[in-house]
Design an enzyme around this catalytic site. Sequence first.
Site, short mmCIF file in Angstrom:
data_model
loop_
_atom_site.label_atom_id
_atom_site.label_comp_id
_atom_site.label_asym_id
_atom_site.label_seq_id
_atom_site.Cartn_x
_atom_site.Cartn_y
_atom_site.Cartn_z
N GLU A 284 123.84 25.79 48.79
CA GLU A 284 124.45 25.06 47.69
C GLU A 284 125.96 25.00 47.87
O GLU A 284 126.55 25.83 48.57
CB GLU A 284 124.17 25.77 46.36
CG GLU A 284 122.74 25.67 45.90
CD GLU A 284 122.50 26.38 44.58
OE1 GLU A 284 121.47 26.08 43.97
OE2 GLU A 284 123.31 27.24 44.18
N ILE B 253 130.62 26.91 43.90
CA ILE B 253 131.38 26.50 42.71
C ILE B 253 132.57 27.45 42.55
O ILE B 253 132.38 28.67 42.42
CB ILE B 253 130.49 26.54 41.44
CG1 ILE B 253 129.21 25.70 41.64
CG2 ILE B 253 131.26 26.07 40.22
CD1 ILE B 253 129.42 24.25 41.96
N LYS C 50 125.08 42.11 36.36
CA LYS C 50 125.85 41.95 35.12
C LYS C 50 126.28 43.31 34.57
O LYS C 50 125.51 44.27 34.61
CB LYS C 50 124.99 41.21 34.08
CG LYS C 50 124.57 39.82 34.53
CD LYS C 50 123.47 39.27 33.65
CE LYS C 50 122.94 37.96 34.19
NZ LYS C 50 121.74 37.49 33.46
N ARG D 80 111.13 35.45 31.64
CA ARG D 80 110.88 36.76 31.02
C ARG D 80 111.97 37.03 29.98
O ARG D 80 112.90 36.25 29.85
CB ARG D 80 110.92 37.87 32.08
CG ARG D 80 112.23 37.84 32.86
CD ARG D 80 112.45 39.06 33.72
NE ARG D 80 113.52 38.86 34.70
CZ ARG D 80 114.82 38.98 34.46
NH1 ARG D 80 115.25 39.26 33.24
NH2 ARG D 80 115.71 38.80 35.42
#
Length: 448
Positions: free
Chosen positions: A200, A203, A237, A292
């Site tokens: 990809e 970004i 995270k 999920r």
Amino acid sequence: MFKKILIANRGEIALRVIRTCREMGIKTVAVYSTVDAESLHVKFADEAVCIGPAPSNLSYLKMSNIIAAAEITNADAIHPGYGFLSENAKFSRICQEHNIKFIGASPEMIDKMGDKATAKATMKAAGVPCVPGSDGILEDFNQAKKVAKEIGYPVMMKATAGGGGKGMRAIWKEEELEKAWESARMEAAAAFGNDGMYMEKLIEEPRHIEIQVVGDSYGKACHLSERDCSVQRRHQKLTEETPSPFMTDELREKMGDAAVKAAEYIKYEGAGTVEFLVDKHRNFYFMEMNTRIQVEHPITEQVIDYDLIREQIMVAAGVPISGKNYLPQLHSIECRINAEDPYNDFRPSPGKITVLHAPGGHGVRLDTHVYAGYTIPSNYDSMIAKLITTAQTREEAINKMKRALDEFVIEGIKTTIPFHRQLMDEPDYVAGNYTTKFMESFKMKELN
């Protein structure tokens, strides 16, 4: 409605599901490995079954043992939590074959959205914006070179079966491509048994913003607004918040509509999350869909007063959703408290907790399975708690988090509490000025 639900997980998420089941009058079965015998989810469930020794491949990932536990306890449904078997199409299929309701996505849905290359093609067909890149899996290095030239450097190589940052490489110029191609494939093969790669456009200055969705078995879906998960370390995270300080009303509406469109296009059933990368110009691109419940679901619950686990169970039992979209009424922040040493490159710190004092007060929520005297095993993920603060404004939520972190005492092991306390004073974080690259320049200040 289900009479008895087996929770095929451990730790705080198993406890979280048990609590909602108890409120709904549903009996629960906990499963546990030998090292988790003293865990709170085992003590709080109506029944508990040992499913194997400590290694997860011999216990929490051992499908035959979990199905056997469900059958001997007459459980009519299985809630997989997150991680482990929560996005395993084979397990979802086995549950179907044994007439046990899998409280999660169908095998077809997991197959469609679990493989990132297939998911991207599906989202393109649904009209959801996607990051420019390869059409599906790259056949060989020559094709990788060709695609990189077409979309322009920098590019990101990703493992199609990836997760947790494994098999991912950022490539800034053509000379770096071959080495990245080889090392990413080797890492992906070792981690997932699949070396399929796709590419990809990279970004720049991205934010990781996800939209919570819920879909029912009648083809209807709704969204519950966004969560900003941009503060990450090695693609894991660390803290999340809602609403995102980067969000505008217009962007929220566009991203919410795209997420609902995605869910309805694939006739998604259950709670799921559509994850997007958002660039500095507020262009957003589909990244992946998690089929999920997410670790960070409590902040969404706090700002719209909505029990997502209850909704999962209701949808799985065939109850239609209202179809109404929700917008955040408050501001909520979650800090993931890990048994890691932030002063030593976040090295895992398993061991016995000798002292624990939990924070409290208005707008403070603590989701945890640990207690004083509990020994954290070294076999699993190092997250031991989620501290959530909720207030009228972001500034108030940050101040409340500072106060709650100051009150939170865990002794006997190292934790990430000092990291989060410093983060709450970091000027760029306080200003809402952060991207997924934030941790690359963050440095822990030494203790006085």
